[in-house]
Design a protein around this motif. Structure first.
Motif, mmCIF file in Angstrom:
data_model
loop_
_atom_site.group_PDB
_atom_site.id
_atom_site.type_symbol
_atom_site.label_atom_id
_atom_site.label_comp_id
_atom_site.label_asym_id
_atom_site.label_seq_id
_atom_site.Cartn_x
_atom_site.Cartn_y
_atom_site.Cartn_z
ATOM 1 N N GLY A 80 0.703 -0.895 0.176
ATOM 2 C CA GLY A 80 -0.070 0.309 0.660
ATOM 3 C C GLY A 80 1.004 1.513 0.154
ATOM 4 N N LEU A 81 -0.050 2.326 -0.012
ATOM 5 C CA LEU A 81 1.044 3.445 0.428
ATOM 6 C C LEU A 81 1.527 4.596 1.725
ATOM 7 N N SER A 82 2.880 3.909 1.510
ATOM 8 C CA SER A 82 2.871 4.167 3.130
ATOM 9 C C SER A 82 2.586 5.324 4.390
ATOM 10 N N PRO A 83 1.858 5.707 4.804
ATOM 11 C CA PRO A 83 2.246 6.832 5.833
ATOM 12 C C PRO A 83 3.490 7.817 6.157
ATOM 13 N N LEU A 84 4.286 5.659 6.376
ATOM 14 C CA LEU A 84 6.293 7.000 6.976
ATOM 15 C C LEU A 84 6.701 7.323 6.228
ATOM 16 N N THR A 85 6.623 6.497 5.045
ATOM 17 C CA THR A 85 7.292 6.614 3.950
ATOM 18 C C THR A 85 6.886 8.099 2.202
ATOM 19 N N ASP A 86 5.802 7.763 2.409
ATOM 20 C CA ASP A 86 4.959 8.912 1.936
ATOM 21 C C ASP A 86 5.302 7.889 0.232
ATOM 22 N N GLY A 87 5.467 6.681 0.044
ATOM 23 C CA GLY A 87 5.851 6.357 -0.995
ATOM 24 C C GLY A 87 5.257 4.683 -1.117
ATOM 25 N N LEU A 88 4.933 3.783 -1.997
ATOM 26 C CA LEU A 88 4.603 2.018 -2.169
ATOM 27 C C LEU A 88 5.490 1.654 -1.696
ATOM 28 N N VAL A 89 5.129 0.213 -0.316
ATOM 29 C CA VAL A 89 5.665 -0.126 0.488
ATOM 30 C C VAL A 89 4.720 -1.780 0.714
ATOM 31 N N SER A 90 5.999 -2.529 0.882
ATOM 32 C CA SER A 90 5.257 -3.710 0.566
ATOM 33 C C SER A 90 6.256 -4.356 1.301
ATOM 34 N N SER A 91 5.535 -5.280 2.432
ATOM 35 C CA SER A 91 5.811 -6.022 3.702
ATOM 36 C C SER A 91 5.688 -7.717 3.590
ATOM 37 N N ASN A 92 5.704 -8.304 4.232
ATOM 38 C CA ASN A 92 5.191 -9.641 4.754
ATOM 39 C C ASN A 92 5.380 -10.803 5.578
ATOM 40 N N ALA A 93 5.313 -11.137 6.018
ATOM 41 C CA ALA A 93 4.950 -11.460 7.070
ATOM 42 C C ALA A 93 4.302 -13.328 7.169
ATOM 43 N N VAL A 170 -0.546 5.259 14.324
ATOM 44 C CA VAL A 170 0.777 5.762 13.779
ATOM 45 C C VAL A 170 0.769 5.319 13.536
ATOM 46 N N ARG A 171 2.419 6.292 12.621
ATOM 47 C CA ARG A 171 2.825 5.883 11.350
ATOM 48 C C ARG A 171 3.327 4.173 11.335
ATOM 49 N N PHE A 172 3.862 3.930 11.643
ATOM 50 C CA PHE A 172 4.321 2.865 11.499
ATOM 51 C C PHE A 172 3.810 1.512 12.235
ATOM 52 N N ALA A 173 2.479 2.033 12.714
ATOM 53 C CA ALA A 173 1.922 0.695 12.817
ATOM 54 C C ALA A 173 1.744 -0.173 12.118
ATOM 55 N N SER A 174 1.676 -1.759 12.282
ATOM 56 C CA SER A 174 1.911 -2.897 11.980
ATOM 57 C C SER A 174 -0.008 -3.777 11.491
ATOM 58 N N VAL A 175 0.597 -3.939 10.909
ATOM 59 C CA VAL A 175 -0.667 -5.443 10.673
ATOM 60 C C VAL A 175 -0.453 -6.618 11.144
ATOM 61 N N MET A 176 -1.387 -7.069 12.108
ATOM 62 C CA MET A 176 -0.597 -8.208 12.348
ATOM 63 C C MET A 176 -1.336 -9.631 12.445
#
Length: 556
Positions: A80-93, A170-176
């Motif tokens: 998604g579009l990151s509220p921390l970096t203001d660019g696209l971000v991908s994360s995996n869990a 919180v701009r570095f909140a995670s999805v759990m």
């Protein structure tokens, strides 16, 4: 080429609608996971979208290997579009969500819009239902899982959830997921919070028609089960003392390069608290770290190395129980331990309170609820460093991972140019420099290696294959599993990196955003070399002709 199967499911949480779109052609070209989600995000998120606005979209996606029972495949991607970096971000869990996601029959979930009510979204192979859950306002991640288990018989292995940090943006909140596994970096938990989505559940019995070659599926599983790696006992913390003694472990908010109390937070200290094995879905490697402190009764999963760094050495804290407590707080409240820990370390630096674990944990909780000083710190280091009177140790707004680019110069180059910011797994140059396969000194001549590592990492996030399985899921086995030449797999990764960069370019990112808050040798020349290897312009912009991936379907 082997690829994921199933439609795109678009869920508008404001309109309470769900619609399936066939994306077979896109999946054939992009395989799944991060590559498919990035292509969709590039096409369907407006370039001028507000990360906290209804036009932002969050993508949850799977790869074809999640339809197997092979080790190192119990993972999911989120983009998604990151509220921390203001660019696209991908994360995996990791965890146990991936097989339940596959059971719904879809390949990608797209969340858009904004709900007026706090919402749970239930996705099954029969459709989508929406549930207003005002009683979960302010609930922790475990409390949310308990509610879903009690009311829907869906345990944490079926759930994506956010905690108070996500609700409070919180701009570095995670999805759990599974309570303790995090889509951590970049603040995607705040994206769900902005949409007023507390939880998404997945359940079903669909069986997508993907055939995984065997061997190597069974060979990899057997080797994972019989491996005698230290990582199986100590997770990523097994290298803590080695890194501290031979390279650098950033300490007291980057003021020092080694931590005198490393033995108190390193691999042996963590292993001494481990009380059982832990794994991800279908994985025999079992490298997770369920830990318990018998004296206090504290139980958590971890901490992994990055948390040991962020809440240990960076804060001047040398007791593993304190780090365990911070780890559990972040999981329960839904925050990325790296960004949270480094941000708290910046605050401790401003207050001359290094080593004060009680204060660190108090401030961590304040961040999640945006109370007191926590309201400012919830914005992240890049936005508050001037107020704190400390240096801005971020790239593109993302706080640094542990592996110190001031010593590992190839990793430093990676941090500088990575679309995601200062994240260690975007290319993992660190592994080559720690092992001695690449001289850690200097950046000159490393651009080609960096490009290949970025492309490889992007494909692992596409397949999806756990990064810790690279010694087992080798190049030749990847070719067999995906029925493709290795260079073709890297090409999928390269197109993904280019689409990320092009999207960010449209939001104003250029060469000025590719840099570091410290000096390392030949960085500017090496950045130019990197652009040339990628076929990008001298100003860090991606030419349109470099976007080779076929377009994703447009949003309505």
């Amino acid at each position: 080429m082997l690829h994921a199967e199933g439609p795109l499911l678009t869920v508008d949480v404001g309109e309470r609608t769900a619609r399936e779109t066939t994306i077979d052609e896109l999946l054939e070209a992009t395989v799944g996971g991060r590559a498919t989600a990035t292509a969709l995000a590039h096409e369907r998120i407006p370039f001028d979208a507000d990360p906290f606005g209804p036009a932002n979209r969050a993508y949850v996606s799977t790869g074809p290997l999640q339809q197997s029972t092979m080790s190192f495949t119990g993972r999911m991607n989120m983009t998604g579009l990151s509220p921390l970096t203001d660019g696209l971000v991908s994360s995996n869990a990791g965890g146990y969500l991936s097989r339940n996601f596959v059971g719904t029959g879809i390949s990608v979930l797209e969340l858009t819009g904004e709900s007026d009510d706090l919402l749970a979204v239930h996705v099954t192979d029969d459709g989508v239902t929406f549930e207003a859950v005002p009683e979960l306002e302010g609930a922790t991640v475990p409390e949310t899982s308990d509610y879903m288990s009690e009311h829907h018989d869906l345990g944490p292995e079926h759930c994506l959830a956010i905690g108070p940090a996500g609700e409070n943006l919180v701009r570095f909140a995670s999805v759990m997921t599974f309570d303790s596994r995090a889509f951590g970096r970049g603040g995607l938990g705040a994206v769900l919070g902005s949409k007023n989505v507390k939880c998404v559940t997945f359940a079903g019995d669909a069986d997508p028609p993907v055939e995984i070659p065997d061997p190597p599926e069974s060979e990899i599983h057997r080797e994972a089960a019989t491996a005698d790696d230290r990582q199986r006992r100590q997770g990523t913390t097994g290298s803590t003392e080695f890194i501290n003694d031979n390279f650098a472990l950033p300490t007291r908010y980057f003021r020092e390069y080694e931590f005198e109390d490393v033995a108190g937070i390193g691999g042996n200290a963590v292993e001494a608290k481990k009380y059982k094995k832990g794994a991800c879905s279908a994985c025999a490697y079992a490298c997770k770290l369920p830990t318990r402190d018998e004296e206090s009764g504290l139980e958590t999963e971890g901490p992994e190395f990055e948390t040991v760094y962020a809440f240990g050495s960076q804060q001047g804290v040398g007791d593993i129980v304190d780090v365990m407590q911070a780890n559990e707080l972040c999981d329960t409240l839904g925050m990325d331990t790296i960004s949270a820990g480094v941000t708290v370390a910046a605050y401790l630096a401003s207050e001359d309170e290094f080593g004060n674990a009680d204060l660190a944990q108090e401030v961590t909780e304040q961040i999640a609820y945006r109370e007191g000083i926590g309201d400012r710190l919830a914005e992240g280091v890049a936005r508050v460093h001037d107020d704190l009177g400390v240096d801005d140790y971020t790239v593109k707004g993302m706080e640094f991972a542990a592996h110190d680019g001031r010593v590992l110069h190839g990793q430093g180059l990676s941090y500088a140019v990575a679309n995601r910011g200062a994240d260690h797994l975007y290319a993992s140059m660190l592994s080559l420099e720690y092992s001695g396969d690449l001289d850690p000194q200097g950046t000159s001549g490393k651009a080609a290696t960096l490009v290949e590592r970025e492309n490889y990492s992007a494909f692992l996030d596409t397949g999806i294959v756990c990064v810790f399985g690279s010694d087992y899921v080798t190049e030749d086995r990847l070719e067999t599993l995906f029925d493709a030449d290795y260079d073709d797999l890297l090409a999928v990764g390269a197109r993904t990196v280019a689409l990320e960069r092009h999207f960010n370019n449209q939001r104003g990112f250029d060469r000025d955003d590719d840099g570091l808050p410290y000096e390392i040798p030949d960085l500017e020349d090496s950045i130019a070399e990197y652009y040339a290897e990628r076929g990008w312009n001298d100003d860090g912009m991606v030419p349109t002709e470099a976007l080779e991936s076929p377009p994703a379907p447009s949003a309505d």
